[in-house]
Scaffold this active site. Structure first.
Site, PDB file in Angstrom:
ATOM      1  N   LYS A  25       0.835  -1.199   0.000  1.00 41.70           N
ATOM      2  CA  LYS A  25       0.000   0.000   0.000  1.00 41.70           C
ATOM      3  C   LYS A  25       0.878   1.260   0.000  1.00 41.70           C
ATOM      4  O   LYS A  25       0.673   2.174  -0.813  1.00 41.70           O
ATOM      5  CB  LYS A  25      -0.915  -0.010   1.229  1.00 41.70           C
ATOM      6  CG  LYS A  25      -1.979   1.061   1.207  1.00 41.70           C
ATOM      7  CD  LYS A  25      -2.699   1.153   2.552  1.00 41.70           C
ATOM      8  CE  LYS A  25      -3.621  -0.011   2.802  1.00 41.70           C
ATOM      9  NZ  LYS A  25      -4.966   0.209   2.245  1.00 41.70           N
ATOM     10  N   ARG A  94      -3.302   2.859   8.789  1.00 39.79           N
ATOM     11  CA  ARG A  94      -3.592   1.549   8.197  1.00 39.79           C
ATOM     12  C   ARG A  94      -2.331   0.687   8.196  1.00 39.79           C
ATOM     13  O   ARG A  94      -1.224   1.193   8.080  1.00 39.79           O
ATOM     14  CB  ARG A  94      -4.043   1.699   6.743  1.00 39.79           C
ATOM     15  CG  ARG A  94      -5.344   2.417   6.541  1.00 39.79           C
ATOM     16  CD  ARG A  94      -5.666   2.460   5.048  1.00 39.79           C
ATOM     17  NE  ARG A  94      -7.015   2.917   4.792  1.00 39.79           N
ATOM     18  CZ  ARG A  94      -7.328   4.168   4.511  1.00 39.79           C
ATOM     19  NH1 ARG A  94      -6.392   5.099   4.450  1.00 39.79           N
ATOM     20  NH2 ARG A  94      -8.585   4.512   4.279  1.00 39.79           N
ATOM     21  N   GLY A 103      -6.831 -10.030   7.851  1.00 42.75           N
ATOM     22  CA  GLY A 103      -6.457 -10.719   9.089  1.00 42.75           C
ATOM     23  C   GLY A 103      -5.642  -9.797   9.961  1.00 42.75           C
ATOM     24  O   GLY A 103      -5.584  -9.961  11.172  1.00 42.75           O
ATOM     25  N   MET A 105      -4.551  -5.703  11.201  1.00 39.16           N
ATOM     26  CA  MET A 105      -5.368  -4.620  11.731  1.00 39.16           C
ATOM     27  C   MET A 105      -6.158  -3.911  10.634  1.00 39.16           C
ATOM     28  O   MET A 105      -5.649  -3.655   9.559  1.00 39.16           O
ATOM     29  CB  MET A 105      -4.502  -3.606  12.449  1.00 39.16           C
ATOM     30  CG  MET A 105      -5.359  -2.688  13.289  1.00 39.16           C
ATOM     31  SD  MET A 105      -4.495  -1.209  13.828  1.00 39.16           S
ATOM     32  CE  MET A 105      -4.672  -0.193  12.392  1.00 39.16           C
ATOM     33  N   ARG A 338      -3.740  -1.345  -6.271  1.00 41.67           N
ATOM     34  CA  ARG A 338      -2.931  -2.575  -6.148  1.00 41.67           C
ATOM     35  C   ARG A 338      -3.361  -3.522  -7.256  1.00 41.67           C
ATOM     36  O   ARG A 338      -4.435  -3.347  -7.847  1.00 41.67           O
ATOM     37  CB  ARG A 338      -3.145  -3.229  -4.780  1.00 41.67           C
ATOM     38  CG  ARG A 338      -4.582  -3.604  -4.524  1.00 41.67           C
ATOM     39  CD  ARG A 338      -4.750  -4.193  -3.133  1.00 41.67           C
ATOM     40  NE  ARG A 338      -6.173  -4.327  -2.828  1.00 41.67           N
ATOM     41  CZ  ARG A 338      -6.654  -4.625  -1.638  1.00 41.67           C
ATOM     42  NH1 ARG A 338      -5.846  -4.807  -0.632  1.00 41.67           N
ATOM     43  NH2 ARG A 338      -7.938  -4.731  -1.427  1.00 41.67           N
ATOM     44  N   HIS A 454      -5.869 -45.604  -3.995  1.00 40.39           N
ATOM     45  CA  HIS A 454      -6.450 -46.034  -5.263  1.00 40.39           C
ATOM     46  C   HIS A 454      -7.526 -45.058  -5.732  1.00 40.39           C
ATOM     47  O   HIS A 454      -7.522 -44.611  -6.882  1.00 40.39           O
ATOM     48  CB  HIS A 454      -7.042 -47.442  -5.094  1.00 40.39           C
ATOM     49  CG  HIS A 454      -7.693 -47.963  -6.321  1.00 40.39           C
ATOM     50  ND1 HIS A 454      -9.039 -47.820  -6.551  1.00 40.39           N
ATOM     51  CD2 HIS A 454      -7.176 -48.580  -7.414  1.00 40.39           C
ATOM     52  CE1 HIS A 454      -9.329 -48.357  -7.725  1.00 40.39           C
ATOM     53  NE2 HIS A 454      -8.214 -48.825  -8.270  1.00 40.39           N
ATOM     54  N   ARG A 560      -0.320 -48.131 -16.198  1.00 45.02           N
ATOM     55  CA  ARG A 560      -0.382 -49.156 -15.143  1.00 45.02           C
ATOM     56  C   ARG A 560      -1.163 -50.343 -15.690  1.00 45.02           C
ATOM     57  O   ARG A 560      -2.387 -50.297 -15.748  1.00 45.02           O
ATOM     58  CB  ARG A 560      -1.078 -48.598 -13.897  1.00 45.02           C
ATOM     59  CG  ARG A 560      -0.310 -47.497 -13.173  1.00 45.02           C
ATOM     60  CD  ARG A 560      -1.153 -46.987 -12.016  1.00 45.02           C
ATOM     61  NE  ARG A 560      -0.406 -46.212 -11.047  1.00 45.02           N
ATOM     62  CZ  ARG A 560      -0.467 -44.879 -10.935  1.00 45.02           C
ATOM     63  NH1 ARG A 560      -1.236 -44.189 -11.745  1.00 45.02           N
ATOM     64  NH2 ARG A 560       0.220 -44.256  -9.995  1.00 45.02           N
ATOM     65  N   GLU A 751      11.688 -46.293  -6.972  1.00 43.25           N
ATOM     66  CA  GLU A 751      10.663 -45.979  -5.992  1.00 43.25           C
ATOM     67  C   GLU A 751      10.958 -46.579  -4.623  1.00 43.25           C
ATOM     68  O   GLU A 751      10.107 -46.612  -3.750  1.00 43.25           O
ATOM     69  CB  GLU A 751       9.265 -46.382  -6.500  1.00 43.25           C
ATOM     70  CG  GLU A 751       9.190 -47.764  -7.110  1.00 43.25           C
ATOM     71  CD  GLU A 751       7.839 -48.073  -7.765  1.00 43.25           C
ATOM     72  OE1 GLU A 751       6.859 -47.341  -7.535  1.00 43.25           O
ATOM     73  OE2 GLU A 751       7.770 -49.080  -8.492  1.00 43.25           O
ATOM     74  N   SER A 770      12.338 -43.830 -14.017  1.00 42.50           N
ATOM     75  CA  SER A 770      11.177 -43.003 -13.714  1.00 42.50           C
ATOM     76  C   SER A 770      10.956 -43.076 -12.206  1.00 42.50           C
ATOM     77  O   SER A 770      10.762 -44.163 -11.655  1.00 42.50           O
ATOM     78  CB  SER A 770       9.950 -43.515 -14.461  1.00 42.50           C
ATOM     79  OG  SER A 770       8.842 -42.699 -14.153  1.00 42.50           O
ATOM     80  N   GLY A 772       9.110 -43.211  -9.051  1.00 44.39           N
ATOM     81  CA  GLY A 772       7.751 -43.465  -8.566  1.00 44.39           C
ATOM     82  C   GLY A 772       7.652 -42.838  -7.186  1.00 44.39           C
ATOM     83  O   GLY A 772       7.905 -43.474  -6.167  1.00 44.39           O
ATOM     84  N   THR A 773       7.297 -41.570  -7.175  1.00 48.60           N
ATOM     85  CA  THR A 773       7.395 -40.824  -5.917  1.00 48.60           C
ATOM     86  C   THR A 773       6.297 -41.184  -4.922  1.00 48.60           C
ATOM     87  O   THR A 773       6.386 -40.805  -3.766  1.00 48.60           O
ATOM     88  CB  THR A 773       7.387 -39.314  -6.191  1.00 48.60           C
ATOM     89  OG1 THR A 773       6.360 -39.033  -7.133  1.00 48.60           O
ATOM     90  CG2 THR A 773       8.722 -38.865  -6.726  1.00 48.60           C
ATOM     91  N   ASP A 775       5.473 -44.421  -4.089  1.00 48.28           N
ATOM     92  CA  ASP A 775       6.114 -45.442  -3.260  1.00 48.28           C
ATOM     93  C   ASP A 775       7.382 -44.900  -2.609  1.00 48.28           C
ATOM     94  O   ASP A 775       7.705 -45.263  -1.484  1.00 48.28           O
ATOM     95  CB  ASP A 775       6.436 -46.681  -4.105  1.00 48.28           C
ATOM     96  CG  ASP A 775       5.235 -47.606  -4.180  1.00 48.28           C
ATOM     97  OD1 ASP A 775       4.655 -47.900  -3.115  1.00 48.28           O
ATOM     98  OD2 ASP A 775       4.854 -48.017  -5.298  1.00 48.28           O
ATOM     99  N   CYS A 837       6.832 -40.154 -12.267  1.00 44.53           N
ATOM    100  CA  CYS A 837       5.467 -40.528 -12.642  1.00 44.53           C
ATOM    101  C   CYS A 837       4.572 -40.719 -11.425  1.00 44.53           C
ATOM    102  O   CYS A 837       3.441 -41.161 -11.543  1.00 44.53           O
ATOM    103  CB  CYS A 837       5.463 -41.777 -13.510  1.00 44.53           C
ATOM    104  SG  CYS A 837       6.073 -43.239 -12.662  1.00 44.53           S
ATOM    105  N   TYR A 857      11.472 -35.221 -17.947  1.00 43.38           N
ATOM    106  CA  TYR A 857      10.026 -35.038 -18.066  1.00 43.38           C
ATOM    107  C   TYR A 857       9.314 -35.338 -16.750  1.00 43.38           C
ATOM    108  O   TYR A 857       9.877 -35.969 -15.850  1.00 43.38           O
ATOM    109  CB  TYR A 857       9.444 -35.935 -19.178  1.00 43.38           C
ATOM    110  CG  TYR A 857       9.521 -37.410 -18.876  1.00 43.38           C
ATOM    111  CD1 TYR A 857       8.499 -38.062 -18.183  1.00 43.38           C
ATOM    112  CD2 TYR A 857      10.623 -38.168 -19.275  1.00 43.38           C
ATOM    113  CE1 TYR A 857       8.578 -39.409 -17.893  1.00 43.38           C
ATOM    114  CE2 TYR A 857      10.718 -39.517 -18.985  1.00 43.38           C
ATOM    115  CZ  TYR A 857       9.685 -40.131 -18.293  1.00 43.38           C
ATOM    116  OH  TYR A 857       9.756 -41.467 -17.992  1.00 43.38           O
TER     117      TYR A 857
HETATM  118  C1  PEP Z   1       4.656 -44.582  -7.640  1.00 43.28           C
HETATM  119  O1  PEP Z   1       4.881 -45.382  -6.750  1.00 43.28           O
HETATM  120  O2  PEP Z   1       4.958 -43.378  -7.556  1.00 43.28           O
HETATM  121  C2  PEP Z   1       3.973 -44.994  -8.863  1.00 43.28           C
HETATM  122  C3  PEP Z   1       3.843 -44.163  -9.869  1.00 43.28           C
HETATM  123  O3  PEP Z   1       3.439 -46.235  -8.886  1.00 43.28           O
HETATM  124  P1  PEP Z   1       2.072 -46.635  -8.156  1.00 43.28           P
HETATM  125  O4  PEP Z   1       1.418 -45.372  -7.714  1.00 43.28           O
HETATM  126  O5  PEP Z   1       1.270 -47.357  -9.162  1.00 43.28           O
HETATM  127  O6  PEP Z   1       2.545 -47.478  -7.055  1.00 43.28           O
HETATM  128 MG    MG Z   2       4.732 -47.481  -7.211  1.00 44.05          MG
END
Ligand code: PEP
Ligand code: MG
Length: 877
Positions: A25, A94, A103, A105, A338, A454, A560, A751, A770, A772-773, A775, A837, A857
């Site tokens: 401000k 102000r 949030g 004054m 602003r 799932h 999958r 993973e 790849s 597998g974040t 797991d 992935c 990627y």
């Molecule tokens: C993972 O584990 O990140 C993955 C992509 O495999 P899934 O979710 O099928 O276990």
């Molecule tokens: Mg997995």
């Protein structure tokens, strides 16, 4: 040290680029003054003072002298005197942080009034009513925001007065009534604080400055900062500004406006104003403001000036502005400008339009669009005007809103949907068997499971709303009812869910379906021009693959294959394979699956022609394909009560034995992934045969097919070596047989922590990695991805974690393993292609992290592809 910056009256010291020091401000008031726009003069006390004050509980040396000097300067410029009885200078106080922060004054107006100066004001303005009205407003605001007295106490006295005099509106109160109120308000202050209202103007000012600085640490402000990722150490500035009055009669007024429509982004001046009113009257909603367009007739000269100013401001700041103004007896003053808040749709339209108008370049346009905003544009949302009866809140697992009748089984969902009903599938948790019902439902609600459960993963893939892990509800399937708090909701009742907020709402709520605009396509194209990170999709059906292509996916990063094992005609064959006791029996079941898989892969290759398709060999533990124990038991009892033939009863008993045999305490750490391939090579052999046969077929038809075969859950390079040998053997045989050469690749998922830590060895056997974040997060934290929803909210509440790590990549822990994996992998294979992935592949901060650490990627569900494209562009700029 300079603590105070003056603005207005040709003495402006700050500018727009000093937001860190002067707050948003203050910096913009200075900038407006620099531009020659009329702002009431004043001064800003810096955020540095706030930080030091909160740390030392005292002001830095010299501050009070600088404030006094600024007041003297203000008196000179305005021609009035602060604390004077004849010609009092009144000011507003102000807060103003770097970014606007509800949030903190609120505003104190008319500061400087007291029992004596109110007489001076009455005389000078020849308007005693105005003077006493200003005084009672000041007492209320000072009492409320500086002294912390409940606003209601003043409001109550005011209503009583109106009631006693038989009037409805504040502005119907006469001067005597206002005088009486002033006396009453002072008594309220004395009664509530035990001290008299301070008559001295300088004391009033210093107390207000204290209150602003302290408001940085009030609970509302802290919560707001947490929710919006605003650092605690920024602090707020204080703006002290000479008062101008919109409540001095019919030639005065006040209003707020946007330089473009904040809802749609259309280029039109948009806003509202009130004649004869002060700022808070517009916000308070007591009188209905008029649309800004009518100001043209009411006050043509001021309106013309306002038009010139708003255009000047927008051109100067090169962004849509949210402005506040006051007209005092025909003279226009700007109180604030602003960058305006806007909807997702407006953000995109304004960014695209401003590039076309030559106001900003493409990169600036991209940075103006929050990647997550795009998600909102692709899904229906709840009409913001609707009133909602929220009965429970779960995880916001897949965005968008849905309305439908409650059903408790997938089967029922399919039946109801077939007869034309819209349904919401409500389950304790979903399993692959529920796919059909999930597909038939408008949305999915589960009691258990986290952001990578799932239900969440599949719903995101389908682009359907999902609220997961909603432990506040409990289902009684037998009775056909679920309860949420004191509410019982029966099968067939309507509910609504909002997968963007996690809300479960009773009844039907009105939805708004956004349109995908041409502007969105345009800005995404610009994003593609600047980003270097590839964006693929997670898809297991030709349909999902083609949706993802439409959204701009450049291939499949994860298919999958287990999702292909659940069709009605397939599950019996899959179960036959699982029930087989010998390799020969298993192979004979697999032979039946082969043509089905071949068809699946051909369809996906077709939809993704020319782009890489990463197909993961079977990953989940086999028990997932069998009915669960209770179902089998029910079936058994049913058969026995019907005196069914022995052979049928034995069949179910065998299934139950197999269920018992396959049962694991920790299935996610159990017999799954490449471990299946090591023990039952024939399953993977069948899958590879199907992949390569499909690829050969389409290649013969002249298509370019780029298959990438991916082995899941590797922890040791030897696992990969063994499985890879089988893959190569089968693929070579098929290619020889078909006389076609397919340029396929073999890679692996990283993973498990051990895989990341030994990535240098694994890379020697892999064409690609790849991450597998899902797991990897599960195994790095040791948090079960299906059960963590029970305690993660407490972890976030207690600030152990900032976010759910299954939604937002934990950069310092899991991210560190990713970095190790990349570095080690590329140390032995410099051109190793690496992607991600897990569900994080579509989450903006995780995508940006991926860019930074050198991924090639990211891969995410189809509806998140545009989000990832935009985030990747942000990362590259
Ligand atoms: C993972 O584990 O990140 C993955 C992509 O495999 P899934 O979710 O099928 O276990
Ligand atoms: Mg997995």
């Amino acid at each position: 040290n300079k603590f105070v910056y003056f603005f207005g009256g040709n003495k402006t010291e700050g500018k727009n680029s000093m937001k860190e020091l002067l707050g948003g401000k203050g910096a913009n008031l200075a900038e407006m003054a620099n531009l020659g726009i009329p702002v009431p003069p004043g001064f800003t006390i810096t955020t540095e003072v706030c930080v030091q004050y909160l740390k030392d509980k005292d002001y830095p040396k010299g501050l009070l002298e600088q404030v006094d000097a600024a007041i003297v300067k203000l008196e000179e410029v305005v021609g009035k005197k602060f604390g004077d009885n004849e010609n009092p200078l009144l000011v507003s106080v102000r807060s103003g942080a770097r970014v606007s922060m509800p949030g903190m004054m609120d505003t104190v107006l008319n500061l400087g009034l007291n029992d004596a100066s109110v007489l001076g004001l009455a005389k000078n303005t020849e308007n005693p009513r105005f003077a006493y009205d200003s005084y009672r407003r000041f007492l209320t605001m000072f009492g409320d925001v500086v002294l912390g007295i409940e606003h209601d106490k003043f409001e109550h006295a005011l209503s009583e007065k109106k009631h006693a005099l038989g009037v409805k509106l504040d502005n119907e109160l006469g001067v005597n009534a206002l005088k009486e109120l002033v006396e009453q308000f002072k008594l309220i202050i004395e009664h509530e604080t035990g001290k008299q209202f301070p008559q001295d103007a300088r004391t009033q000012l210093l107390m207000s400055i204290d209150a602003v600085f302290q408001s940085w640490n009030n609970q509302r402000a802290i919560t707001y900062r947490k929710l919006n990722n605003i650092p605690m150490e920024w602090g707020t500035a204080v703006n002290v500004q000479s008062m101008v009055y919109g409540n001095m009669g019919e030639t005065s007024g006040t209003g707020v406006a946007f330089t473009r429509d904040p809802a749609t982004g259309h280029k039109r001046f948009y806003g509202e104003y009130l004649i004869n009113a002060q700022g808070e009257d517009v916000v308070a909603g007591i009188r209905t403001p008029r649309p800004i367009s009518t100001l043209k007739e009411a006050m043509p000269i001021a309106f013309k000036q306002l038009e010139e100013i708003y255009i000047k401001l927008e051109n100067h700041f090169r962004d849509m502005q949210d402005i506040e103004f006051t007209i005092e007896q025909g003279t226009l003053y700007m109180l604030q400008t602003r960058n305006g808040k806007r909807t997702a749709a407006a953000a995109i339209k304004i960014a695209a339009d401003m590039v076309a108008e030559g106001l900003i370049d493409k990169k600036t346009a991209i940075l103006r669009i929050e990647p997550n905003q795009i998600d909102k544009l692709l899904h229906p949302m709840i009409d913001p005007q609707a009133t909602l009866q929220v009965v429970a809140t779960g995880l916001p697992a897949s965005p968008g809103a849905a309305v439908g009748k409650v059903v408790f089984t997938a089967e029922h969902a399919e039946q109801m949907a077939e007869s034309g009903a819209k349904v919401i599938l409500v389950r304790t948790e979903t399993s692959p068997e529920d796919i059909g019902g999930m597909n038939a439902a408008e949305g999915i609600l589960t009691v258990r499971g986290g952001m990578t459960s799932h239900a969440a993963v599949v719903a995101r893939g389908m682009g359907k709303p999902c609220v997961a892990g909603c432990g506040e509800i409990s289902i009684d399937i037998k009775k056909g009812v679920f309860s949420a708090g004191s509410c019982s909701i029966h099968e067939g009742d309507y509910i609504s869910i909002d997968g963007s907020t996690g809300h479960v709402i009773v009844g039907k709520v009105p939805l708004i379906t956004p349109e995908v605009s041409g502007e969105l396509k345009t800005v995404l194209k610009w994003a593609d021009e600047v980003r270097t990170l590839g964006v693929r999709t997670n898809a297991d059906t030709p349909y999902d693959a083609s949706v993802a292509r439409e959204f701009g996916a450049e291939g499949i990063g994860l298919c999958r294959t287990e999702h292909m094992f659940f069709g009605e005609e397939r599950i019996p064959v899959v179960r036959e394979m699982i029930m087989a006791e010998t390799e020969a029996a298993r192979r004979s079941a697999l032979v039946k699956l082969l043509p089905m898989q071949r068809e699946d892969f051909a369809g996906i290759f077709h939809a993704m022609e020319g782009y890489p398709v990463t197909i993961r060999l079977l990953d989940p533990p086999l028990h997932e394909f069998l009915p669960n124990h209770e179902e089998a038991l029910e079936k058994l009892m049913e058969l026995e009560s019907k005196d069914a033939p022995e052979s049928e009863i034995n069949k179910v008993k065998k299934v139950m034995e197999r269920i018992e045999f396959l049962k694991e305490i920790n299935p996610m750490l159990g017999f799954r992934g490449c471990r299946l391939g090591v023990v039952y090579p024939e399953i993977y052999e069948m899958q590879v045969q199907a992949i390569i046969e499909a690829a050969c077929e389409l290649t013969k038809e002249g298509m370019t097919i780029v298959p990438e075969i991916m082995i899941p859950l590797i922890s040791h390079v030897k696992e990969l070596q063994i499985v890879k040998q089988q893959v190569v053997k089968v693929a070579s045989a098929v290619m020889a047989d078909k006389d076609v050469k397919i340029n396929y690749k073999i890679g692996t998922m990283i993973e498990l922590p051990r895989a990341a830590l030994t990535a240098d060895k694994i890379a020697l056997e892999a064409d690609f990695f790849s991450f597998g974040t899902n797991d990897l997060t599960q195994t790095t934290f040791g948090f079960s991805r299906d059960d963590a929803a029970k305690f993660l909210p407490a972890y976030i509440e207690k600030s152990i974690l900032e976010h759910d790590p299954f939604a937002v990549l934990d950069q310092s822990g899991v991210g560190e393993l990713i970095k190790i994996g990349i570095d080690k992998g590329r140390s032995t294979k410099s051109d190793l292609k690496i992607g991600i992935c897990g569900e994080h592949g579509g989450e903006p901060s995780s995508v940006i992290f991926g860019h930074k650490v050198g991924l090639n990627y990211v891969s995410c569900s189809p509806f998140r592809v545009p989000v990832a494209r935009m985030a990747a562009a942000h990362a590259a700029i």
